[in-house]
Structure formats: structure tokens, C-alpha cells
Motif scaffolding. Structure first.
Motif, short mmCIF file in Angstrom:
data_model
loop_
_atom_site.label_atom_id
_atom_site.label_comp_id
_atom_site.label_asym_id
_atom_site.label_seq_id
_atom_site.Cartn_x
_atom_site.Cartn_y
_atom_site.Cartn_z
N SER A 148 -12.86 9.39 2.10
CA SER A 148 -11.68 10.21 2.44
C SER A 148 -11.00 10.76 1.19
N LEU A 149 -11.57 10.47 0.04
CA LEU A 149 -10.95 10.91 -1.21
C LEU A 149 -11.24 12.41 -1.43
N SER A 150 -10.28 13.14 -1.98
CA SER A 150 -10.54 14.56 -2.23
C SER A 150 -11.60 14.70 -3.32
N ASP A 205 -12.09 1.24 -13.01
CA ASP A 205 -11.25 1.16 -14.19
C ASP A 205 -9.91 0.44 -13.94
N ALA A 206 -9.03 1.05 -13.14
CA ALA A 206 -7.65 0.54 -13.07
C ALA A 206 -7.56 -0.88 -12.50
N SER A 207 -8.45 -1.24 -11.57
CA SER A 207 -8.34 -2.58 -10.97
C SER A 207 -8.93 -3.65 -11.90
N VAL A 208 -9.76 -3.20 -12.85
CA VAL A 208 -10.48 -4.13 -13.73
C VAL A 208 -9.75 -4.24 -15.07
N GLY A 209 -9.44 -5.43 -15.49
CA GLY A 209 -8.94 -5.56 -16.86
C GLY A 209 -7.54 -6.10 -17.00
N GLY A 232 -5.04 3.37 -8.49
CA GLY A 232 -4.49 2.75 -9.69
C GLY A 232 -2.97 2.72 -9.72
N SER A 233 -2.34 3.69 -9.07
CA SER A 233 -0.87 3.70 -9.09
C SER A 233 -0.33 2.49 -8.34
N VAL A 234 -0.86 2.23 -7.15
CA VAL A 234 -0.38 1.09 -6.36
C VAL A 234 -0.71 -0.22 -7.08
N ARG A 285 -11.57 16.48 -5.89
CA ARG A 285 -10.96 16.46 -7.23
C ARG A 285 -10.69 15.04 -7.71
N GLU A 286 -10.21 14.18 -6.79
CA GLU A 286 -9.97 12.78 -7.17
C GLU A 286 -11.29 12.09 -7.52
N LEU A 287 -12.32 12.43 -6.72
CA LEU A 287 -13.62 11.81 -6.94
C LEU A 287 -14.20 12.23 -8.30
N THR A 316 0.85 -1.19 0.00
CA THR A 316 0.00 0.00 0.00
C THR A 316 0.88 1.24 0.00
N SER A 317 0.23 2.41 -0.07
CA SER A 317 1.02 3.65 -0.10
C SER A 317 1.08 4.27 1.29
N THR A 318 2.03 5.18 1.45
CA THR A 318 2.29 5.77 2.76
C THR A 318 1.03 6.32 3.42
N ASN A 320 -16.79 2.57 1.04
CA ASN A 320 -16.49 3.50 2.11
C ASN A 320 -15.10 4.17 2.01
N TRP A 321 -14.17 3.55 1.29
CA TRP A 321 -12.86 4.18 1.08
C TRP A 321 -13.02 5.56 0.46
N LEU A 322 -14.08 5.73 -0.34
CA LEU A 322 -14.23 6.96 -1.12
C LEU A 322 -14.48 8.19 -0.23
N LYS A 332 -4.54 -4.97 -16.80
CA LYS A 332 -3.36 -4.22 -17.27
C LYS A 332 -2.59 -3.67 -16.08
N ASN A 333 -1.28 -3.62 -16.20
CA ASN A 333 -0.47 -2.95 -15.19
C ASN A 333 0.67 -2.25 -15.92
N ALA A 334 1.36 -1.37 -15.23
CA ALA A 334 2.46 -0.68 -15.90
C ALA A 334 3.24 0.18 -14.91
N1 LIG Z 1 -4.20 -0.53 -15.31
C1 LIG Z 1 -5.22 0.12 -15.82
O1 LIG Z 1 -6.04 -0.44 -16.55
C2 LIG Z 1 -5.37 1.57 -15.48
C3 LIG Z 1 -6.54 2.24 -15.88
C4 LIG Z 1 -6.67 3.57 -15.52
C5 LIG Z 1 -5.66 4.21 -14.80
N2 LIG Z 1 -4.56 3.52 -14.46
C6 LIG Z 1 -3.47 4.16 -13.69
O2 LIG Z 1 -3.99 4.53 -12.42
C7 LIG Z 1 -3.24 5.61 -11.91
C8 LIG Z 1 -4.16 6.63 -11.29
O3 LIG Z 1 -4.87 5.97 -10.28
P1 LIG Z 1 -5.87 6.73 -9.28
O4 LIG Z 1 -6.63 7.76 -10.00
O5 LIG Z 1 -6.59 5.66 -8.56
O6 LIG Z 1 -4.92 7.55 -8.33
P2 LIG Z 1 -3.61 7.21 -7.50
O7 LIG Z 1 -3.49 5.78 -7.21
O8 LIG Z 1 -2.47 7.85 -8.21
O9 LIG Z 1 -3.91 7.96 -6.14
C9 LIG Z 1 -4.11 9.37 -6.15
C10 LIG Z 1 -3.93 9.92 -4.72
O10 LIG Z 1 -5.04 9.53 -3.91
C11 LIG Z 1 -4.57 8.95 -2.69
N3 LIG Z 1 -5.60 8.00 -2.26
C12 LIG Z 1 -5.85 6.78 -2.74
N4 LIG Z 1 -6.93 6.27 -2.13
C13 LIG Z 1 -7.33 7.18 -1.21
C14 LIG Z 1 -8.42 7.24 -0.28
N5 LIG Z 1 -9.31 6.27 -0.17
N6 LIG Z 1 -8.52 8.35 0.49
C15 LIG Z 1 -7.63 9.38 0.37
N7 LIG Z 1 -6.62 9.38 -0.50
C16 LIG Z 1 -6.47 8.30 -1.29
C17 LIG Z 1 -3.24 8.34 -3.08
O11 LIG Z 1 -2.43 8.15 -1.94
C18 LIG Z 1 -2.69 9.39 -4.03
O12 LIG Z 1 -2.09 10.44 -3.36
C19 LIG Z 1 -2.41 6.15 -13.05
O13 LIG Z 1 -1.07 5.77 -12.88
C20 LIG Z 1 -2.97 5.45 -14.29
O14 LIG Z 1 -1.99 5.25 -15.29
C21 LIG Z 1 -4.39 2.22 -14.77
#
Ligand SMILES: NC(=O)c1ccc[n+]([C@@H]2O[C@H](COP(=O)([O-])OP(=O)(O)OC[C@H]3O[C@@H](n4cnc5c(N)ncnc54)[C@H](O)[C@@H]3O)[C@@H](O)[C@H]2O)c1
Length: 359
Positions: free
Chosen positions: A156-158, A120-124, A89-91, A160-162, A29-31, A152-154, A126-128
Motif C-alpha cells: 500500500s506504500l506509494s 533502516d529506521a527500525s534497526v539500530g 520511521g517517524s512513528v 515514491r515512498e518505495l 500507530t499513525s492515523t 505485505n505492508w509495502l 536510534k530514535n529522535a
Molecule cells: N532511527 C533511525 O535510525 C532512522 C533511520 C532512518 C530514518 N529515520 C527517520 O524515519 C523517518 C522517515 O520514515 P519513513 O520513510 O518510514 O516514513 P514515515 O514514517 O514518515 O511515513 C511516510 C508516510 O507513509 C505512510 N505510511 C507508512 N506506512 C505505510 C504503508 N504501509 N502504506 C501506506 N502508507 C504508509 C505514513 O503514514 C506517512 O504518511 C524520518 O523521520 C527519519 O528521520 C530514522
């Protein structure tokens, strides 16, 4: 041969504990999420093994991947180890690649924590990881056996992320059907800000979106052509993201607007449908065309710089590239589009009239 499907579950992480026996599982997981992730698991006292990586995109680097391999070695990760990725998606992109390459492939479970990663990112599969400034150039397909969505994770999401995740969900609705699109229009009509939507609405939104992505994956698991429709908005979107620094979903929303403009030029899409999609995007605070995105990021729009990045697109073949062309809601087709046609959409944006729209 690894399966190309995943079981998707909704509920508390602790309900799926039996999928992750402590003696076999390693959690990554991330920090920022580490504390909350361990609070959700009933295993801290049993001595769970954790790998902590930097937040966001910065974890998708070769040096971080190397540190993950060192940690796997330290933890005696074996062919029967289960790597559990808890994060956005990054993790999961980083963990997916590590799981695919460690001992030629170990089991991966993804616990997505952002809206984008749930739909999106967890489904399918693909990784990179990124190399230098180039995103996602080293990667593979490695499907998680399980995806566990705890909505429920959502909370705490900002905002903008949402909202950024919402753009990809709207993209899936355009790909899917009139009924799915209306589901979003009804949400927009409530004027409830995304951060205040209830878990039930989110769960429905996520399930619907996953179904759309899964349908494309089933038809084309390894992304040979049909699945390219999921790139709707991304050809322009990637270039917009690089030049504006906007979050991915915001750039994709503007990219969808630009793809719609191209489709209207081609007489594929009715202007009224383009206006309807733009209105939905705006109602969630997303930009609906390229000038709006640059204005939102407070950046000057230079069409030539945008075209230069589009010319470098991975999907380009000579003077054409595969492009997701919207014909209507529920009808997005992959067609060869010439670079000149793309220029027709972008070049007029330097016209003083379009610059005025930014103010
Ligand atoms: N593999 C795929 O098919 C696929 C598809 C789409 C995107 N991606 C990849 O996904 C990445 C983007 O992923 P993302 O949009 O999920 O963002 P992210 O994983 O980069 O996270 C964005 C920020 O949100 C924080 N965060 C995560 N969950 C949180 C929570 N519940 N509460 C508070 N903060 C939280 C993280 O610590 C980070 O600072 C990109 O690298 C993109 O290339 C992959």
C-alpha cells in the motif's frame, strides 16, 4: 542496562502475538495506518489500547510526544508495559523516545510498515524527535526487543515512498559488496518497477540490507565512528533534502552521487565505478547527482545555500567534517574532509554548463 540487539522476524504480525500480551501492550500507530493495524491483530475485541499520532514527520514533535505521555498515564503504563510501534520511521522514532523515557525505559517492539523503516529506521536503536525545524536533535538509543517485518505492508506504500527506501538499500549494497551491488543490478535489468517486485524479492532485499546495518551496529552500537559509514550520501543529502523538499531517499541518492564526485576528485574512486552507481540509481528513478535532484524538484540550484547547510552539519569539527568516502563497491571509509573540498564539488555546479544539464 538495556540490550543493544533486537530479534528480527519475518511473517504475519498475528504469528508473533505472544510477544504482545494484551494486558501489557500498548499500540502506537499513525492515523492512516490505524484501521489496517488493528485488522492485523486478533485483539480488537479484547480491548487493545491504542495511541494514534499524526502521519509522517509531523508526529515527531514535542507536543505529540507530550500527548503520548498523557496517553501512557491514562492507560496506567507501568515498567513492564510493552510499547508496540506500528508504522514508518517517524512513528518508531517517536515511540522509541517515549519508550526510552517512560519510567526510565519500557520494552519496545517495532512493526515497520515502510521499506525505509524495515531496512533502516527500525534497526539500530536510534530514535529522535524534531525541535522547530531541526530534525532529530532530541533523541536517544533504545533498542527494540523485537522487529516484526511483514513485507505485505509495502503493497500500500506509494511508489515514491518505495523508491525513496530503495535508495537506502542501494547505499547498503555499496557499503557491503560487489555481490550485493550486483543483486540490485539484476533487479534493475528486469525493468520491473519497484512497486511490482514480488514479496520474495523484497524479503531478500530487506534481509540483505538489515545484515549490512547490523554489522555496523555490532561494531559500533553507539555511533562513535565506524557506524558513520552509514552516513554515506547523507552530508550532501540532508542539505539537498532541505532545499528541494524531495523525499529523504531521493536526496540521499543525489548525495551519494556528490560523495562519489568528491571521491573521484581525491583519486579514491574510479570514475567507472561512479558511473556504475549513477546508472543503478537512475534505473530506479533516483537522481544520481545534485543537479538532477534540483531538476527533479523543479528548484533552482544555489550552491552557496547548499554549502551553508553543509557547514552547519552536526559532524563538523572546525574546518573539517567526518565524511563517508567511497573507495569502491564494498569499501567506504570515514575520513576527515575539508569544507574546501566539499565546496570543490558544489561550487562548479553554478557554472552555466552544469545549469544546462538541468533542462
Ligand atoms: N532511527 C533511525 O535510525 C532512522 C533511520 C532512518 C530514518 N529515520 C527517520 O524515519 C523517518 C522517515 O520514515 P519513513 O520513510 O518510514 O516514513 P514515515 O514514517 O514518515 O511515513 C511516510 C508516510 O507513509 C505512510 N505510511 C507508512 N506506512 C505505510 C504503508 N504501509 N502504506 C501506506 N502508507 C504508509 C505514513 O503514514 C506517512 O504518511 C524520518 O523521520 C527519519 O528521520 C530514522
Amino acid at each position: 542496562m538495556q540490550a543493544n540487539t533486537s530479534a528480527i522476524h519475518f511473517g504475519r504480525l498475528s504469528e508473533y502475538w505472544e510477544l504482545m500480551p494484551p494486558e501489557k501492550s500498548i499500540f502506537i500507530t499513525s492515523t492512516t495506518l490505524r484501521q489496517r493495524a488493528s485488522e492485523r491483530l486478533p485483539i480488537e475485541s479484547a480491548g487493545a489500547r491504542w495511541i494514534e499520532v499524526p502521519d509522517g514527520e509531523s508526529c515527531k514533535r514535542l507536543q505529540v510526544l507530550e500527548s503520548v505521555y498523557h496517553a501512557l498515564l491514562r492507560f496506567d503504563a507501568a515498567p513492564d508495559t510493552v510499547l508496540v510501534a506500528i508504522g514508518g520511521g517517524s512513528v518508531s522514532d517517536l515511540a522509541g523516545f517515549a519508550a526510552h523515557t517512560w519510567m526510565r525505559g519500557i520494552e519496545l517492539i517495532i512493526v515497520p510498515t515502510t521499506l525505509l523503516s524495515m531496512i533502516d529506521a527500525s534497526v539500530g536503536g536510534k530514535n529522535a524527535i524534531d525541535i522547530d525545524c531541526t530534525k532529530n536533535v532530541v533523541g536517544s538509543f533504545h533498542f527494540p526487543t523485537h522487529i516484526i517485518c511483514e513485507v505485505n505492508w509495502l503493497s500500500s506504500l506509494s511508489e515514491r515512498e518505495l523508491v525513496s527506501g530503495m535508495a537506502e538499500a542501494i547505499k547498503h549494497a555499496v557499503l557491503d559488496s560487489e555481490e550485493h551491488f550486483r543483486f540490485f543490478e539484476q533487479i534493475a535489468d528486469t525493468h520491473i518497477p519497484p512497486a511490482q517486485l514480488d514479496d520474495k524479492t523484497f524479503e531478500e532485499l530487506i534481509r540483505r540490507s538489515q545484515e549490512v546495518k547490523l554489522r555496523y551496529i555490532k561494531a559500533d552500537p553507539y555511533d562513535s565512528r565506524t557506524r558513520h559509514a552509514l552516513n554515506y550520501g547523507h552530508t550532501f543529502g540532508h542539505a539537498i533534502e532541505l532545499l528541494t523538499g524531495l523525499q529523504h531517499g531521493y536526496a540521499v541518492a543525489a548525495g551519494m552521487g556528490a560523495a562519489n564526485a568528491l571521491a573521484v576528485f581525491r583519486h579514491a574512486l574510479a570514475p567507472v565505478t561512479m558511473a556504475r552507481i549513477a546508472s543503478l540509481l537512475r534505473s530506479f528513478g533516483l537522481p544520481s547527482d545534485i543537479p538532477e535532484a534540483f531538476a527533479m524538484a523543479d528548484r533552482a540550484l544555489e550552491p552557496e545555500a547548499l554549502l551553508e547547510l553543509i557547514r552547519a552539519d552536526k559532524k563538523r569539527r572546525g574546518k573539517e567534517l567526518d565524511f563517508a568516502v567511497p573507495y569502491g563497491i564494498g569499501d567506504v571509509r570515514i575520513e576527515a574532509v575539508s569544507l574546501d573540498e566539499l565546496a570543490n564539488v558544489v561550487s562548479p555546479l553554478s557554472h552555466p554548463d552544469s545549469m544546462r544539464r538541468k533542462q
